[in-house]
Design an enzyme around this catalytic site. Sequence first.
Site, PDB file in Angstrom:
ATOM      1  N   THR A  30       0.613  -4.748 -18.211  1.00 54.19           N
ATOM      2  CA  THR A  30      -0.307  -5.828 -17.796  1.00 54.19           C
ATOM      3  C   THR A  30      -1.750  -5.322 -17.746  1.00 54.19           C
ATOM      4  O   THR A  30      -2.633  -6.025 -17.266  1.00 54.19           O
ATOM      5  CB  THR A  30       0.066  -6.395 -16.405  1.00 54.19           C
ATOM      6  OG1 THR A  30       0.040  -5.327 -15.443  1.00 54.19           O
ATOM      7  CG2 THR A  30       1.441  -7.024 -16.420  1.00 54.19           C
ATOM      8  N   GLY A  31      -1.974  -4.104 -18.198  1.00 52.07           N
ATOM      9  CA  GLY A  31      -3.311  -3.513 -18.114  1.00 52.07           C
ATOM     10  C   GLY A  31      -4.134  -3.795 -19.345  1.00 52.07           C
ATOM     11  O   GLY A  31      -3.683  -4.438 -20.291  1.00 52.07           O
ATOM     12  N   TYR A  59       9.442  -8.967  -7.021  1.00 56.51           N
ATOM     13  CA  TYR A  59       8.219  -8.252  -6.626  1.00 56.51           C
ATOM     14  C   TYR A  59       8.295  -7.858  -5.154  1.00 56.51           C
ATOM     15  O   TYR A  59       8.113  -6.687  -4.798  1.00 56.51           O
ATOM     16  CB  TYR A  59       7.028  -9.164  -6.879  1.00 56.51           C
ATOM     17  CG  TYR A  59       5.676  -8.584  -6.548  1.00 56.51           C
ATOM     18  CD1 TYR A  59       5.131  -7.547  -7.307  1.00 56.51           C
ATOM     19  CD2 TYR A  59       4.914  -9.103  -5.496  1.00 56.51           C
ATOM     20  CE1 TYR A  59       3.865  -7.046  -7.021  1.00 56.51           C
ATOM     21  CE2 TYR A  59       3.647  -8.610  -5.209  1.00 56.51           C
ATOM     22  CZ  TYR A  59       3.119  -7.572  -5.978  1.00 56.51           C
ATOM     23  OH  TYR A  59       1.870  -7.083  -5.694  1.00 56.51           O
ATOM     24  N   LYS A  77       8.652  -4.002  -3.641  1.00 52.69           N
ATOM     25  CA  LYS A  77       7.629  -3.390  -2.777  1.00 52.69           C
ATOM     26  C   LYS A  77       8.214  -3.005  -1.422  1.00 52.69           C
ATOM     27  O   LYS A  77       7.827  -1.993  -0.830  1.00 52.69           O
ATOM     28  CB  LYS A  77       6.451  -4.351  -2.592  1.00 52.69           C
ATOM     29  CG  LYS A  77       5.638  -4.586  -3.864  1.00 52.69           C
ATOM     30  CD  LYS A  77       4.831  -3.353  -4.263  1.00 52.69           C
ATOM     31  CE  LYS A  77       3.891  -3.662  -5.419  1.00 52.69           C
ATOM     32  NZ  LYS A  77       3.085  -2.505  -5.832  1.00 52.69           N
ATOM     33  N   TYR A 119      10.544   9.647   2.377  1.00 52.11           N
ATOM     34  CA  TYR A 119       9.943  10.930   1.952  1.00 52.11           C
ATOM     35  C   TYR A 119       9.073  11.501   3.062  1.00 52.11           C
ATOM     36  O   TYR A 119       9.026  12.718   3.271  1.00 52.11           O
ATOM     37  CB  TYR A 119       9.123  10.741   0.656  1.00 52.11           C
ATOM     38  CG  TYR A 119       9.932  11.015  -0.584  1.00 52.11           C
ATOM     39  CD1 TYR A 119      11.007  10.210  -0.929  1.00 52.11           C
ATOM     40  CD2 TYR A 119       9.646  12.113  -1.407  1.00 52.11           C
ATOM     41  CE1 TYR A 119      11.777  10.467  -2.061  1.00 52.11           C
ATOM     42  CE2 TYR A 119      10.411  12.380  -2.536  1.00 52.11           C
ATOM     43  CZ  TYR A 119      11.470  11.553  -2.852  1.00 52.11           C
ATOM     44  OH  TYR A 119      12.229  11.819  -3.973  1.00 52.11           O
ATOM     45  N   THR A 160      -6.817  -9.951  -3.811  1.00 48.21           N
ATOM     46  CA  THR A 160      -8.091  -9.341  -4.185  1.00 48.21           C
ATOM     47  C   THR A 160      -8.509  -9.865  -5.554  1.00 48.21           C
ATOM     48  O   THR A 160      -7.648 -10.108  -6.413  1.00 48.21           O
ATOM     49  CB  THR A 160      -7.935  -7.811  -4.197  1.00 48.21           C
ATOM     50  OG1 THR A 160      -7.515  -7.405  -2.899  1.00 48.21           O
ATOM     51  CG2 THR A 160      -9.240  -7.115  -4.539  1.00 48.21           C
TER      52      THR A 160
HETATM   53  P1  NAD Z   1      -2.772  -5.163 -12.773  1.00 48.01           P
HETATM   54  O1  NAD Z   1      -1.655  -5.857 -13.433  1.00 48.01           O
HETATM   55  O2  NAD Z   1      -4.169  -5.447 -13.220  1.00 48.01           O
HETATM   56  O3  NAD Z   1      -2.573  -3.589 -12.826  1.00 48.01           O
HETATM   57  C1  NAD Z   1      -1.314  -2.966 -12.806  1.00 48.01           C
HETATM   58  C2  NAD Z   1      -1.344  -1.840 -13.833  1.00 48.01           C
HETATM   59  O4  NAD Z   1      -0.088  -1.132 -13.774  1.00 48.01           O
HETATM   60  C3  NAD Z   1      -1.487  -2.360 -15.276  1.00 48.01           C
HETATM   61  O5  NAD Z   1      -2.501  -1.639 -15.931  1.00 48.01           O
HETATM   62  C4  NAD Z   1      -0.110  -2.107 -15.884  1.00 48.01           C
HETATM   63  O6  NAD Z   1      -0.167  -1.899 -17.274  1.00 48.01           O
HETATM   64  C5  NAD Z   1       0.343  -0.875 -15.115  1.00 48.01           C
HETATM   65  N1  NAD Z   1       1.802  -0.707 -15.076  1.00 48.01           N
HETATM   66  C6  NAD Z   1       2.731  -1.620 -14.685  1.00 48.01           C
HETATM   67  N2  NAD Z   1       3.973  -1.094 -14.804  1.00 48.01           N
HETATM   68  C7  NAD Z   1       3.815   0.175 -15.259  1.00 48.01           C
HETATM   69  C8  NAD Z   1       4.715   1.237 -15.560  1.00 48.01           C
HETATM   70  N3  NAD Z   1       6.045   1.088 -15.437  1.00 48.01           N
HETATM   71  N4  NAD Z   1       4.204   2.423 -15.973  1.00 48.01           N
HETATM   72  C9  NAD Z   1       2.880   2.596 -16.108  1.00 48.01           C
HETATM   73  N5  NAD Z   1       1.967   1.612 -15.844  1.00 48.01           N
HETATM   74  C10 NAD Z   1       2.441   0.426 -15.423  1.00 48.01           C
HETATM   75  O7  NAD Z   1      -2.632  -5.470 -11.198  1.00 48.01           O
HETATM   76  P2  NAD Z   1      -3.590  -5.097  -9.973  1.00 48.01           P
HETATM   77  O8  NAD Z   1      -4.046  -6.338  -9.345  1.00 48.01           O
HETATM   78  O9  NAD Z   1      -4.572  -4.070 -10.384  1.00 48.01           O
HETATM   79  O10 NAD Z   1      -2.527  -4.444  -8.980  1.00 48.01           O
HETATM   80  C11 NAD Z   1      -2.442  -3.036  -8.808  1.00 48.01           C
HETATM   81  C12 NAD Z   1      -1.484  -2.726  -7.677  1.00 48.01           C
HETATM   82  O11 NAD Z   1      -1.937  -3.324  -6.460  1.00 48.01           O
HETATM   83  C13 NAD Z   1      -0.076  -3.247  -7.911  1.00 48.01           C
HETATM   84  O12 NAD Z   1       0.865  -2.288  -7.449  1.00 48.01           O
HETATM   85  C14 NAD Z   1      -0.006  -4.498  -7.066  1.00 48.01           C
HETATM   86  O13 NAD Z   1       1.292  -4.773  -6.637  1.00 48.01           O
HETATM   87  C15 NAD Z   1      -0.930  -4.136  -5.915  1.00 48.01           C
HETATM   88  N6  NAD Z   1      -1.489  -5.355  -5.293  1.00 48.01           N
HETATM   89  C16 NAD Z   1      -2.533  -6.022  -5.861  1.00 48.01           C
HETATM   90  C17 NAD Z   1      -3.029  -7.166  -5.255  1.00 48.01           C
HETATM   91  C18 NAD Z   1      -4.212  -7.931  -5.801  1.00 48.01           C
HETATM   92  O14 NAD Z   1      -4.601  -8.936  -5.211  1.00 48.01           O
HETATM   93  N7  NAD Z   1      -4.841  -7.512  -6.878  1.00 48.01           N
HETATM   94  C19 NAD Z   1      -2.443  -7.646  -4.070  1.00 48.01           C
HETATM   95  C20 NAD Z   1      -1.360  -6.952  -3.547  1.00 48.01           C
HETATM   96  C21 NAD Z   1      -0.909  -5.798  -4.149  1.00 48.01           C
END
Ligand code: NAD
Length: 311
Positions: free
Chosen positions: A35-36, A145, A149, A159, A175
């Site tokens: 998703t990056g 999801y 988590k 751990y 965010t």
């Molecule tokens: P995002 O989708 O932009 O970023 C997630 C990144 O993880 C992507 O670049 C994706 O390619 C990479 N990824 C996913 N699975 C992978 C794997 N198996 N191996 C390697 N890379 C992998 O999302 P984000 O908003 O940047 O979220 C980042 C983290 O923060 C996540 O863990 C998410 O659960 C957490 N989070 C974000 C929010 C928010 O509002 N943005 C809220 C709660 C939690």
Amino acid sequence: MRVLITGAAGFLGSHLSDRFLADGHSVIGLDNFITGNPENIAHLAGNPRVEFVRHNISTYTYVAGPLDGVLHFASPASPVDYLEHPIATLKVGALGTHNALGLALAKKARFFLASTSEVYGDPLEHPQTESYWGNVNPIGPRGVYDEAKRFAEAMTMAYHRYHGMDTRIVRIFNTYGPRMRPNDGRVVSNFIVQALSNQPLTIYGDGSQTRSFCYVADEVEGIYRLFMRGDNNPTNIGNPNEFTVRQLAELVIELTRTGATIVERELPVDDPKVRQPDIRRAREMLGWEPAVSLREGVTRTIEYFRSVLAR
Ligand code: NAD
Ligand code: UDP
């Protein structure tokens, strides 16, 4: 410090990489781009303090050399993304967290888990304090999801207790900001992109459900401080100013000056009705609180999406 950030090409991971680099640290970014977006880290190419590994953290992971920190941010995060990748989401929360913890153990590094307000589910306590255990449907579509988590938090605490590892858990609340994907499906990016493309804004349900939106610079500063000087207990980081989804839509229409209209669409299953972080812990422990208002943050995010859509 030399830290590994999983999910470094994502929205939060890329900003977090910038934050570590700004303080003189070195970053190994790891991402499989599920998703990056490579563009999120394109500006780091050629920086001698940055390395990048294209890898799936849910499979065996080896990193050469010493590490002081492992920050596990890899996971699909938008409901649209994790509904499209349910198994990969469960795996990165479970197997990916286990691999990242194992790597941190081998390197005697501090471990940091990106958890989420979704561990509270559709909350029966409002605002949500860290002591609330949550109200999650394990077998609903969002369960992939939320439960991943929740497992990741349990694994991190195991751990910490069993291996005496220094760990952190952040519960991130909604965010938004630059570097979100225009099509990632989350509400702020959807509304702004819809308004700028002369499409109606899609409110799910009647728009009375609430969220508390945090601008990315505030979120990342809280996360950085938690890594540096927090403790092992879960910590909410988010902006406690709460808005209905309809209020957000109206703000986006006002600030884009597009005169866009609103349409109602079906509310997704198990969509939480309210959400607001209690941030007393972060305030007291980290001296942190958000500084950017929704109006200011949305204005900056509109500028970002204008430039992306103009390309
Ligand atoms: P995002 O989708 O932009 O970023 C997630 C990144 O993880 C992507 O670049 C994706 O390619 C990479 N990824 C996913 N699975 C992978 C794997 N198996 N191996 C390697 N890379 C992998 O999302 P984000 O908003 O940047 O979220 C980042 C983290 O923060 C996540 O863990 C998410 O659960 C957490 N989070 C974000 C929010 C928010 O509002 N943005 C809220 C709660 C939690
Ligand atoms: N939402 C909406 N229209 C959209 C996208 C989302 O009304 O185009 C709503 C969604 O139903 C939820 C809120 O906005 O109530 C936040 O959704 P998002 O996907 O950003 O994140 P969530 O907090 O649900 O994980």
